[in-house]
Design an enzyme around this catalytic site. Structure first.
Site, PDB file in Angstrom:
ATOM      1  N   SER A 211       0.852  -1.190   0.000  1.00 13.68           N
ATOM      2  CA  SER A 211       0.000   0.000   0.000  1.00 13.68           C
ATOM      3  C   SER A 211       0.888   1.240   0.000  1.00 13.68           C
ATOM      4  O   SER A 211       2.044   1.178  -0.426  1.00 13.68           O
ATOM      5  CB  SER A 211      -0.944  -0.026   1.214  1.00 13.68           C
ATOM      6  N   ASN A 212       0.362   2.352   0.468  1.00 13.43           N
ATOM      7  CA  ASN A 212       1.119   3.599   0.523  1.00 13.43           C
ATOM      8  C   ASN A 212       0.667   4.409   1.726  1.00 13.43           C
ATOM      9  O   ASN A 212      -0.165   3.958   2.516  1.00 13.43           O
ATOM     10  CB  ASN A 212       0.960   4.385  -0.786  1.00 13.43           C
TER      11      ASN A 212
END
Length: 406
Positions: A211-212
Site C-alpha cells: 500500500s502507501n
C-alpha cells in the site's frame, strides 16, 4: 466552518442537559459565538453559571428578567443568532414549537427566530415514538426546521431504545453541515459527485499487503466540501476507520481493481469524479491464499511477481462524455511540470497537485497546500490551510467563474 457564527443554544429539561457544557465548549472551539437560553427544568440538571462561565455571556432563564431598558432580551437573542440549536429537545418543547406556544424563556425566544433552526430530540423511546411527538416533529419539518435523528442506545431508564441524544461530535458536525448548506452557494445542487479516498491495498497473502501512506483525509474533505455545495456524494474509500461525513454514502473497497469496478458502476450516472485516492501502481500477480511461511534454512529472501494495475484516471479520461474529471497528483519534485503532464495524458479536466515531500502537508497531515491546474488554462496555488478549507477553495475555483484567489 463556524468561525464567528452566532449560535443560540436552547437547553430544555432532559437528562442529556448535563452534556451541554461540553457542546457549548466544542462550538466555541470551532470559533462560534454562543449564547444560552435555558428552561426552568434544564436548570435542575446543569446550573446556568456553568454555561455563563463557558460562553462568557449571561444565560437567559426568565423572559421577564430585563436588565437593559433599550432592548428586550429574548428578542435581542433571536435577532442576534445565525443558528438556533435546541438540545436536548424534549417532547414538551417540540410540542410547544409545533403548536405556537410561547410561555417561557426558551419557547418565547424560539417563537421570534427566523434563521436556521436545528432541533436535537432526546427523550425516552416511548415518548419519542408517541404519535403526538411524531406528528409534532413532522410539523416542525414542514415549517423548515431541521430535526436531527436521535441515536439508539442505553437510556437513563435502564434499557436500550431510540431517543438517546447523539454525540456532541455528531451534533457539531450537523450544525456545520446545515449552516454551510444554508449559507453557501449551492453550485452542485442536483449533481452527483463520486470521490475516491485512501491508499489502495494489494494483498500478498491474508496478513500482508502492498500500500502507501495516504491517510484518505483529502478525499474525505473533498467529499464533505462537495456536500456543503449541495451535491449528492458517494465516497469510494479504502479507509474504514475514518468517520463518514454527514449525508454522504460510503462504499468500501480494498484494491485498485475493486475501486475501478465500483467506479464503472457509478460513472455513467455521475457529473463529477474526484480521484483523490492514491492508487497502487502494482499488484501481486499470484497472491497466496495462505500466510507465506519463512522456510527454515533458506536465505530468507522472497520474490514477488508484480502486475501493473489499471490506470483508473486515464481510463475514465477516455470514457468520459459530459463528466468533469478531477485528478490528484502527489509529487516529490517538479510539481508544476509533472502535474501539467498528467492533466494532458489522462485527459482530465483538473489536476490538483501537492508536494508530498513536505512533511507538514499532504500524507497523514491535517493540512495541505496545492496547485490547481485546469484544462481551461487555470493555474492557481492554494496556500497551506486545513484540508477541508483547501477542498472548499478547490471546488470554488472549479465551480465559480467569479472566484478570487486568497
Amino acid at each position: 466552518m463556524l468561525n464567528q457564527v452566532n449560535i443560540g443554544l436552547f437547553i430544555t429539561g432532559g437528562i442529556a442537559s448535563y452534556k451541554m457544557g461540553e457542546l457549548a465548549r466544542q462550538l466555541i472551539k470551532k470559533g462560534a459565538n454562543v449564547r444560552v437560553v435555558m428552561s426552568e427544568s434544564a436548570q435542575k440538571f446543569i446550573p446556568p453559571l456553568t454555561l455563563q462561565t463557558l460562553t462568557k455571556h449571561s444565560v437567559l432563564t426568565d423572559t421577564f428578567d430585563e436588565h437593559d431598558p433599550a432592548s428586550i432580551q429574548h428578542i435581542n437573542i433571536a435577532d442576534w443568532l445565525d443558528v438556533a440549536l435546541v438540545a436536548p429537545a424534549t417532547a414538551n418543547i417540540i410540542g410547544k414549537m409545533a403548536n405556537g406556544i410561547s410561555d417561557d424563556a426558551v419557547s418565547s425566544t424560539l417563537m421570534a427566530v427566523n434563521n436556521l433552526r436545528v432541533i436535537v430530540p432526546a427523550m425516552n423511546t416511548k415518548m419519542f415514538d408517541n404519535p403526538a411527538t411524531q406528528a409534532n416533529i413532522s410539523r416542525l419539518e414542514s415549517f423548515g426546521y431541521v430535526v436531527m435523528e436521535p441515536d439508539e442506545g442505553f437510556l437513563a431508564e435502564g434499557y436500550s431504545g431510540k431517543g438517546r441524544m447523539p454525540s456532541v461530535e455528531d451534533i457539531v458536525e450537523m450544525v456545520e453541515y446545515q449552516y454551510m448548506r444554508h449559507n453557501s452557494p449551492q453550485w452542485l445542487e442536483g449533481q452527483k459527485v463520486v470521490v475516491t479516498a485512501g491508499g489502495t491495498v494489494e494483498r500478498i497473502d491474508p496478513v500482508r499487503y502492498i500500500s502507501n501512506d495516504s491517510s484518505g483525509q483529502m478525499g474525505y474533505a473533498m467529499a464533505r466540501a462537495a456536500s456543503f455545495y449541495g451535491a449528492d456524494v458517494t465516497l469510494i474509500s479504502t479507509k474504514r476507520d475514518l468517520k463518514v461525513p454527514h449525508n454522504i454514502t460510503a462504499v468500501y473497497v480494498d484494491s485498485a481493481v475493486e475501486m475501478q469496478q465500483k467506479l464503472n458502476k457509478y460513472f455513467s450516472d455521475t457529473n463529477y469524479v474526484v480521484m483523490a485516492a492514491a492508487v497502487s501502481d502494482y499488484r501481486v500477480l499470484n497472491r497466496s491464499d495462505q500466510k507465506i511461511k519463512k522456510e527454515a534454512g533458506s536465505d530468507n529472501s522472497l520474490q514477488l511477481d508484480l502486475a501493473v494495475n489499471p490506470d483508473i484516471l486515464a481510463t475514465l479520461g477516455k470514457e468520459k462524455k459530459n463528466q468533469v474529471l478531477i485528478g490528484f497528483a502527489a509529487e516529490t519534485e517538479n510539481l508544476s511540470e509533472y502535474a501539467s503532464g498528467k492533466l494532458r495524458k489522462k485527459n482530465a479536466n483538473w489536476i490538483i497537485a501537492n508536494d508530498v515531500s513536505n512533511k507538514g502537508i499532504g500524507f497523514n497531515s491535517t493540512h495541505n497546500e496545492v496547485l490547481v491546474i485546469g484544462a481551461d488554462g487555470t493555474y492557481e496555488e492554494i496556500s497551506m490551510r486545513s484540508k477541508l478549507n483547501v477542498s472548499l477553495k478547490i471546488w470554488r475555483i472549479i465551480l465559480d467563474p467569479n472566484h478570487t484567489t486568497n
